[in-house]
Design an enzyme around this catalytic site. Sequence first.
Site, PDB file in Angstrom:
ATOM      1  CD  GLU A 107      66.921 -22.193  39.605  1.00  0.00           C
ATOM      2  OE1 GLU A 107      67.295 -22.749  40.657  1.00  0.00           O
ATOM      3  OE2 GLU A 107      66.899 -22.767  38.502  1.00  0.00           O
ATOM      4  CE1 TYR A 119      75.685 -16.505  43.915  1.00  0.00           C
ATOM      5  CE2 TYR A 119      73.481 -15.584  43.715  1.00  0.00           C
ATOM      6  CZ  TYR A 119      74.366 -16.451  44.321  1.00  0.00           C
ATOM      7  OH  TYR A 119      73.940 -17.281  45.332  1.00  0.00           O
TER       8      TYR A 119
HETATM    9  C1  LIG Z   1      74.616 -13.496  49.711  1.00  0.00           C
HETATM   10  C2  LIG Z   1      75.673 -13.857  50.778  1.00  0.00           C
HETATM   11  C3  LIG Z   1      75.981 -15.357  50.663  1.00  0.00           C
HETATM   12  C4  LIG Z   1      76.957 -13.031  50.491  1.00  0.00           C
HETATM   13  O1  LIG Z   1      77.999 -13.478  51.378  1.00  0.00           O
HETATM   14  P1  LIG Z   1      79.234 -12.525  51.762  1.00  0.00           P
HETATM   15  O2  LIG Z   1      80.324 -13.387  52.304  1.00  0.00           O
HETATM   16  O3  LIG Z   1      78.760 -11.401  52.594  1.00  0.00           O
HETATM   17  O4  LIG Z   1      79.665 -11.976  50.315  1.00  0.00           O
HETATM   18  P2  LIG Z   1      81.068 -11.283  49.944  1.00  0.00           P
HETATM   19  O5  LIG Z   1      81.622 -10.594  51.134  1.00  0.00           O
HETATM   20  O6  LIG Z   1      81.924 -12.285  49.251  1.00  0.00           O
HETATM   21  O7  LIG Z   1      80.549 -10.180  48.907  1.00  0.00           O
HETATM   22  C5  LIG Z   1      81.145 -10.000  47.662  1.00  0.00           C
HETATM   23  C6  LIG Z   1      80.455  -8.867  46.919  1.00  0.00           C
HETATM   24  O8  LIG Z   1      79.068  -9.149  46.725  1.00  0.00           O
HETATM   25  C7  LIG Z   1      78.301  -7.932  46.866  1.00  0.00           C
HETATM   26  N1  LIG Z   1      77.531  -7.969  48.113  1.00  0.00           N
HETATM   27  C8  LIG Z   1      77.495  -8.987  49.017  1.00  0.00           C
HETATM   28  N2  LIG Z   1      76.687  -8.658  50.059  1.00  0.00           N
HETATM   29  C9  LIG Z   1      76.216  -7.414  49.791  1.00  0.00           C
HETATM   30  C10 LIG Z   1      75.347  -6.528  50.506  1.00  0.00           C
HETATM   31  N3  LIG Z   1      74.838  -6.856  51.700  1.00  0.00           N
HETATM   32  N4  LIG Z   1      75.061  -5.326  49.937  1.00  0.00           N
HETATM   33  C11 LIG Z   1      75.583  -4.981  48.752  1.00  0.00           C
HETATM   34  N5  LIG Z   1      76.448  -5.767  48.031  1.00  0.00           N
HETATM   35  C12 LIG Z   1      76.736  -6.969  48.549  1.00  0.00           C
HETATM   36  C13 LIG Z   1      79.332  -6.823  46.962  1.00  0.00           C
HETATM   37  O9  LIG Z   1      79.678  -6.460  45.626  1.00  0.00           O
HETATM   38  C14 LIG Z   1      80.472  -7.548  47.655  1.00  0.00           C
HETATM   39  O10 LIG Z   1      81.725  -6.948  47.467  1.00  0.00           O
HETATM   40  P3  LIG Z   1      82.214  -5.746  48.459  1.00  0.00           P
HETATM   41  O11 LIG Z   1      81.930  -6.193  49.870  1.00  0.00           O
HETATM   42  O12 LIG Z   1      83.677  -5.620  48.143  1.00  0.00           O
HETATM   43  O13 LIG Z   1      81.388  -4.561  48.046  1.00  0.00           O
HETATM   44  C15 LIG Z   1      75.187 -13.504  52.219  1.00  0.00           C
HETATM   45  O14 LIG Z   1      74.703 -12.186  52.227  1.00  0.00           O
HETATM   46  C16 LIG Z   1      74.108 -14.445  52.751  1.00  0.00           C
HETATM   47  O15 LIG Z   1      74.398 -15.458  53.382  1.00  0.00           O
HETATM   48  N6  LIG Z   1      72.812 -14.090  52.485  1.00  0.00           N
HETATM   49  C17 LIG Z   1      71.691 -14.936  52.916  1.00  0.00           C
HETATM   50  C18 LIG Z   1      71.591 -16.190  52.079  1.00  0.00           C
HETATM   51  C19 LIG Z   1      71.420 -15.868  50.589  1.00  0.00           C
HETATM   52  O16 LIG Z   1      70.672 -14.994  50.215  1.00  0.00           O
HETATM   53  N7  LIG Z   1      72.141 -16.652  49.727  1.00  0.00           N
HETATM   54  C20 LIG Z   1      72.032 -16.543  48.291  1.00  0.00           C
HETATM   55  C21 LIG Z   1      70.828 -17.301  47.833  1.00  0.00           C
HETATM   56  S1  LIG Z   1      70.746 -17.421  46.063  1.00  0.00           S
END
Ligand SMILES: CC(C)(COP(=O)(O)OP(=O)(O)OC[C@H]1O[C@@H](n2cnc3c(N)ncnc32)[C@H](O)[C@@H]1OP(=O)(O)O)[C@@H](O)C(=O)NCCC(=O)NCCS
Length: 155
Positions: A107, A119
């Site tokens: 979720e 995702y």
């Molecule tokens: C969501 C989260 C875990 C992503 O972690 P991350 O290591 O930055 O993700 P990745 O670098 O593997 O990102 C992979 C892809 O996801 C998408 N993405 C991730 N963060 C993004 C952002 N800030 N804006 C747009 N696209 C994004 C992009 O497609 C990205 O690929 P790209 O960088 O080549 O464009 C991180 O932002 C986080 O910790 N957020 C707070 C906690 C949270 O919301 N967790 C999910 C709860 S369900």
Amino acid sequence: MRIELRRLTLSDLGEIDRIERQAYPTPWSRSMFAGELAKPSSISLGAFDADEQHMVGYLIISRYVDAWHIMNVAVDPPLRRHGIATQLLEELFNLTEGDPRRGYTLEVRVSNAHAIALYERLGFQATGVRRGYYTDNREDALIMWKDPVRVRQVG
Ligand SMILES: CC(C)(COP(=O)(O)OP(=O)(O)OC[C@H]1O[C@@H](n2cnc3c(N)ncnc32)[C@H](O)[C@@H]1OP(=O)(O)O)[C@@H](O)C(=O)NCCC(=O)NCCS
């Protein structure tokens, strides 16, 4: 930066807590993490800076009858957009591939466009909405699903 992935242990709780508090408006408590880490049916992975040996992100998964449920994934804010969450989720798919009974589900807040983009890139699709799922602001949750990962064919 070289990233190393390994299973989390109770000694990681302090670093998990530091990242968790920056990641969510309503963070999990340490005891919630301790409970997940102790469950034999959970997979808890940490990503570490291989040189500095500090945590940069984590992923907590629970095994259900028909699915692996992604309970929590977070990355240290200054290190986002470097593929760390992608590496953690791909490690999960590697560890669980070839289990035809279990897909992957989660979720996510409907407003969390960054996570939804992550995702979708990894093959999840939105399959429904849980109305008012988040108790802090009554926000809806998007339910996402990915089919089981088949064992890769070699050759
Ligand atoms: C969501 C989260 C875990 C992503 O972690 P991350 O290591 O930055 O993700 P990745 O670098 O593997 O990102 C992979 C892809 O996801 C998408 N993405 C991730 N963060 C993004 C952002 N800030 N804006 C747009 N696209 C994004 C992009 O497609 C990205 O690929 P790209 O960088 O080549 O464009 C991180 O932002 C986080 O910790 N957020 C707070 C906690 C949270 O919301 N967790 C999910 C709860 S369900």
